[in-house]
Design a protein around this motif. Structure first.
Motif, short mmCIF file in Angstrom:
data_model
loop_
_atom_site.label_atom_id
_atom_site.label_comp_id
_atom_site.label_asym_id
_atom_site.label_seq_id
_atom_site.Cartn_x
_atom_site.Cartn_y
_atom_site.Cartn_z
N LYS A 118 32.81 36.34 46.01
CA LYS A 118 31.53 36.89 45.71
C LYS A 118 30.27 36.04 46.18
CE LYS A 118 28.80 39.35 42.25
NZ LYS A 118 28.91 40.02 40.74
N GLY A 162 46.36 37.62 35.68
CA GLY A 162 45.17 37.42 35.14
C GLY A 162 45.07 35.68 34.76
N PHE A 163 46.07 34.98 35.14
CA PHE A 163 46.13 33.71 34.74
C PHE A 163 45.26 32.90 35.79
CE2 PHE A 163 47.84 29.45 34.77
CZ PHE A 163 47.92 29.22 33.42
N LYS A 164 44.26 32.17 35.54
CA LYS A 164 43.33 31.77 36.62
C LYS A 164 43.64 30.47 37.01
CE LYS A 164 38.98 30.78 35.11
NZ LYS A 164 37.62 30.83 34.74
N LEU A 172 39.00 36.60 44.61
CA LEU A 172 37.71 37.21 44.66
C LEU A 172 36.75 36.40 45.39
CD1 LEU A 172 35.97 39.62 43.10
CD2 LEU A 172 35.67 37.72 41.30
N THR A 216 43.16 33.91 40.55
CA THR A 216 44.01 34.18 39.43
C THR A 216 45.41 34.73 39.83
OG1 THR A 216 43.69 36.46 38.98
CG2 THR A 216 41.98 35.22 38.09
N ASN A 217 46.55 34.67 39.20
CA ASN A 217 47.64 35.36 39.55
C ASN A 217 47.54 36.84 39.02
OD1 ASN A 217 48.27 35.46 36.72
ND2 ASN A 217 50.36 34.58 36.87
N ARG A 260 47.31 21.13 36.83
CA ARG A 260 48.73 20.34 37.66
C ARG A 260 48.18 20.81 39.19
NH1 ARG A 260 53.45 24.45 36.39
NH2 ARG A 260 52.66 23.92 34.29
N VAL A 300 37.37 32.84 43.13
CA VAL A 300 38.00 32.86 42.06
C VAL A 300 39.38 33.31 42.47
CG1 VAL A 300 38.46 33.61 39.79
CG2 VAL A 300 36.14 33.36 40.46
N TYR A 351 36.36 25.34 38.00
CA TYR A 351 37.65 25.21 37.21
C TYR A 351 38.82 25.10 38.12
CZ TYR A 351 41.76 26.36 34.46
OH TYR A 351 43.13 26.39 33.77
N ILE A 387 45.28 37.07 43.02
CA ILE A 387 44.23 37.79 43.60
C ILE A 387 42.96 36.85 43.85
CG2 ILE A 387 42.71 39.82 42.92
CD1 ILE A 387 45.59 40.55 42.88
N ARG A 405 31.07 32.24 45.44
CA ARG A 405 31.75 32.03 44.70
C ARG A 405 33.23 32.53 44.76
NH1 ARG A 405 29.91 31.28 38.95
NH2 ARG A 405 31.93 30.73 37.74
#
Lengths: 211, 197
Positions: free
Chosen positions: B57, B73-75, B55, B69-70, B94, B67, B90, B53, B65
């Motif tokens: 903003k 919820g893993f960013k 996002l 994540t999978n 890897r 962001v 962030y 996902i 901004r």
């Protein structure tokens, strides 16, 4: 001097109080809880539950909310099926993992994929009650009105670089997991809340097929 | 052989009609395709697949901004892009390689366009207006905006002669981007976005 000491003591008490999750205090009979949690987990054959996942992006005051269905079947079968607002499926069957997103199906073996191994270990050990003895976490047991809380600080490499705390909330009435909160070092968090839980009902093996 | 000869003569100039048409003027337009939205996003790079996902903003008039994540919820990354700065808040270890970060930044900046909203307008042929912005000495962004819309349905990044990256956008009647498909011509990278409502 005495006044300063009392003030310091009061400050320490307040800080400690705030550090704990509201409504929870250290458990009085931890050995009793561990025994009952382990016993209940041993009797658990299957779980079917709805879940709501909230990804909280703290700095942005934004939440990404998704919902789906969770299945578990002894010993080592997990199905996490997101239904809205997107479709996503993760099936764990022993060491085999299948992930299906919007456009592709991918298979992994947890022996070769550290991240999936950790997800698998965390899910299965939470449900089976063995998380309390896991060397991957420092676990503190707390107690509230209707729930127990396992406050876990990751020790294992790969988890501790990402999460500051993982909190598992357990229903007192049946010792089943009702909520998992994963707090990242950045302050962002992911919360999975389970509802409509059916314990030890029929769950078809076909749900966990990974070809 | 004929095709090769033609290419040799014309240099296969993707923008030859454009360069033959004098620009009208430097004019303000709306380059941003995405400002505040969530997208189901798939990356396909050299046979590797990544989904999650994204996002977007808009935090100030000129700061976005982003962001990613999978689904669980893993960013993977958290970027802040503004008119003249780019900040990695962030990035998963890897993935934290300069060429990956730079490619992501350029692709995402192309969509949310927090920088200049002025460009040289070409080819007002009745179907669309084309606005060209200069990114660096030899690099340009080309925004194709249909005459009946205020948002682009295609963006290209390239030189004066050829496109290196092409983003195709399907907008709904309000101009909100429903699907975006970014294809790189020089590397095997494709990024697809589907709006989450």
């Amino acid at each position: 001097m005495k006044k300063t000491f009392l003030l310091l003591l009061l400050a320490a008490y307040i800080i400690t109080g705030y550090a704990q999750t509201a409504g929870f205090a250290p458990i009085k009979d931890e050995a009793g809880f561990r025994q009952k949690f382990t016993d209940a987990s041993k009797k658990l054959e299957s779980i079917k539950a709805d879940f709501t996942q909230e990804k909280d992006l703290s700095m942005l005051s934004e939440k990404i909310v998704s919902k789906g269905v969770f299945f578990f079947k002894k010993d080592n079968k997990v199905r996490l099926e997101y239904k809205t607002p997107f479709k996503y499926l993760m099936v764990i069957n022993g060491s085999k993992v299948m992930v299906k997103d919007n456009s592709r199906e991918t298979k992994y073996d947890t022996h070769n994929n550290k991240i999936f191994k950790q997800i698998n270990d965390l899910t299965v050990s939470s449900v089976q009650g063995t998380i309390l003895n896991s060397p991957d976490f420092k676990v503190k047991v707390l107690e509230g009105g209707n729930q127990y809380l396992l406050e876990m600080v990751p020790l294992a490499k790969g988890l501790k670089e990402f999460f500051s705390t993982i909190r598992i909330f357990i229903d007192k009435k049946d010792y089943s997991v009702s909520r998992i909160e994963m707090v990242e070092l950045s302050g962002d968090s992911t919360t999975i809340t389970f509802s409509n839980k059916e314990l030890n009902g029929p769950v078809d093996d076909k749900l966990f097929v990974v070809n | 052989m004929w095709l090769i000869s033609c290419c040799a003569i014309t240099g296969c100039n993707h923008y030859r009609n454009l360069t033959a048409t004098p620009p009208i003027e430097t004019i303000a337009f709306s380059p941003a395709v995405v400002t505040n939205a969530k997208y189901l996003t798939q990356f396909d790079i050299y046979g590797k697949h990544l989904s999650g996902i994204m996002l977007f903003k808009r935090t100030t008039d000129s700061t976005e901004r982003i962001v990613f994540t999978n689904e669980m919820g893993f960013k993977f990354f958290d970027f802040e892009i503004s008119a003249d700065t780019f900040k990695t808040i962030y990035m998963l270890d890897r993935m934290n390689k300069p060429y990956i970060v730079n490619t992501l930044y350029r692709d995402l900046a192309m969509l949310c366009a927090p920088g200049s909203n002025h460009g040289v307008m070409f080819n007002n042929n009745g179907e669309y207006n084309l606005y060209r912005q200069q990114l660096s000495k030899n690099e340009y962004l080309y925004y194709y905006i249909p005459s009946n819309s205020s948002t682009p349905n295609k963006i290209e990044m390239g030189t004066l002669r050829k496109a290196k990256v092409v983003a195709t956008i399907s907008n709904d009647s309000t101009g909100e981007a429903q699907n975006i498909d970014i294809q790189h011509k020089n590397i095997k990278l494709r990024v697809r976005f589907t709006l989450i409502k």
